[in-house]
Design a protein around this motif. Structure first.
Motif, short mmCIF file in Angstrom:
data_model
loop_
_atom_site.label_atom_id
_atom_site.label_comp_id
_atom_site.label_asym_id
_atom_site.label_seq_id
_atom_site.Cartn_x
_atom_site.Cartn_y
_atom_site.Cartn_z
N SER A 1 27.49 19.23 -37.82
CA SER A 1 27.98 19.00 -36.47
C SER A 1 29.35 19.62 -36.27
O SER A 1 29.64 20.21 -35.22
CB SER A 1 28.03 17.50 -36.17
N ALA A 2 30.22 19.47 -37.27
CA ALA A 2 31.56 20.05 -37.17
C ALA A 2 31.49 21.57 -37.10
O ALA A 2 32.19 22.21 -36.30
CB ALA A 2 32.42 19.61 -38.34
N ALA A 3 30.63 22.18 -37.93
CA ALA A 3 30.49 23.63 -37.92
C ALA A 3 29.96 24.11 -36.58
O ALA A 3 30.42 25.13 -36.03
CB ALA A 3 29.58 24.08 -39.05
N ALA A 4 28.98 23.38 -36.03
CA ALA A 4 28.41 23.77 -34.74
C ALA A 4 29.45 23.67 -33.63
O ALA A 4 29.60 24.58 -32.81
CB ALA A 4 27.20 22.89 -34.43
N ASN A 5 30.18 22.55 -33.60
CA ASN A 5 31.19 22.38 -32.55
C ASN A 5 32.27 23.45 -32.62
O ASN A 5 32.66 24.02 -31.60
CB ASN A 5 31.85 21.00 -32.68
N ALA A 6 32.78 23.68 -33.83
CA ALA A 6 33.83 24.69 -34.00
C ALA A 6 33.34 26.07 -33.58
O ALA A 6 34.06 26.84 -32.93
CB ALA A 6 34.33 24.70 -35.44
#
Length: 290
Positions: free
Chosen positions: A100-105
């Motif tokens: 999720s963090a990778a996608a958001n960033a």
């Protein structure tokens, strides 16, 4: 056309696998995405810590963002392409919402490269990353709960079946994370076992929507540890010192929240187990450009 953004990881209050309702909170472990756009028509990606790992999630994030917003930036969507590189402090497949963090960033970095980072609603940007996760097959639920906590900061409660934000508020405390050596991939989770504990998940949702996040975490932790066959010992170690403790996501990490001094005592117990511990803060600022 370049952009960079950073997104925090997250810990679990309620796992959404049982009923579709989930809750999570942002923690101070960061993933950074750097995006460079061009007119080559294709998107490539790399993960700095694991150069041979599958980068389809972050590549899909760039593709979806370009499909939706390239024309607004004056680019022909069919010709827009580029490269994305992520770097992270969060161990992969650990239950700490690294995907999720990778996608958001990545989504926000792509919007920054397009000059649209301030023009797009953060929840809409979050939904792009959730769709990319579904397309890439790295999530069972779509993980809108995890993604929204990472994107917005604080603690969120969501309906993952409709990607709907039910509640969001500040969540200021310390968080202790214990990560065993093994990995657990969300896509391999026994969903049917989780669905059988739906009555417990409904109780956790009631507690979370009432703002009783610590109690919600602890009930969630014992219920899902049993369903997914993870040990409950780390949670027993944290009680009664922590305000709340849970298996995070589908494991194998555990997260406890509370007062720093109390969590330092828990950390002494957790460091006797194989793996790593981190004493962190929760995050309220969410994903942002840098």
């Amino acid at each position: 056309m370049d952009g960079r953004a950073v997104a925090p990881a997250a810990g679990t209050v309620l796992n959404a696998l049982a009923t579709g309702t989930g809750s999570a909170f942002a923690i101070d472990l960061e993933t950074t995405a750097s995006v460079s756009l061009d007119t080559g028509g294709t998107v490539t990606g790399e993960i700095a810590e694991e150069p041979d790992a599958d980068a389809s999630l972050i590549e899909r994030c760039v593709e979806l963002t370009l499909e939706r917003y390239a024309a607004e930036a004056g680019l022909e969507p069919t010709e827009a392409g580029g490269h994305v590189r992520t770097e992270t402090e969060t161990p992969m497949a650990s239950g700490l919402k690294s995907s999720s963090a990778a996608a958001n960033a990545t989504v926000l970095a792509t919007l920054e490269a397009l000059g649209l980072a301030d023009a797009v609603d953060r929840v809409d940007a979050c939904r792009l990353g959730v769709q990319a996760a579904r397309d890439a097959g790295v999530t069972v639920t779509g993980a809108f709960d995890d993604a929204s906590a990472s994107m917005l900061g604080g603690v969120t409660v969501t309906d993952n079946t409709g990607d709907e934000l039910l509640a969001r508020e500040e969540f200021n405390c310390h968080a202790l994370v214990y990560t065993p050596p093994e990995r657990a991939y969300s896509a391999d989770t026994d969903v049917s076992a989780c669905e059988r504990i739906a009555p417990m998940a409904e109780l956790v949702a009631e507690l979370a929507l009432d703002g009783r996040y610590g109690e919600a975490m602890t009930v969630n932790g014992f219920a899902f540890a049993a369903a997914l066959e993870f040990p409950t010992g780390p949670m027993i170690d944290a009680m009664p010192a922590a305000d709340g403790v849970s298996l995070s996501g589908t494991g194998p990490s555990y997260v406890a929240v509370g007062d720093r001094t109390a969590l330092e005592a828990v950390q002494e117990r957790w460091t006797n187990r194989d793996g790593t511990t981190r004493l962190l803060r929760t995050r309220t600022d969410g994903t942002h450009t840098i």
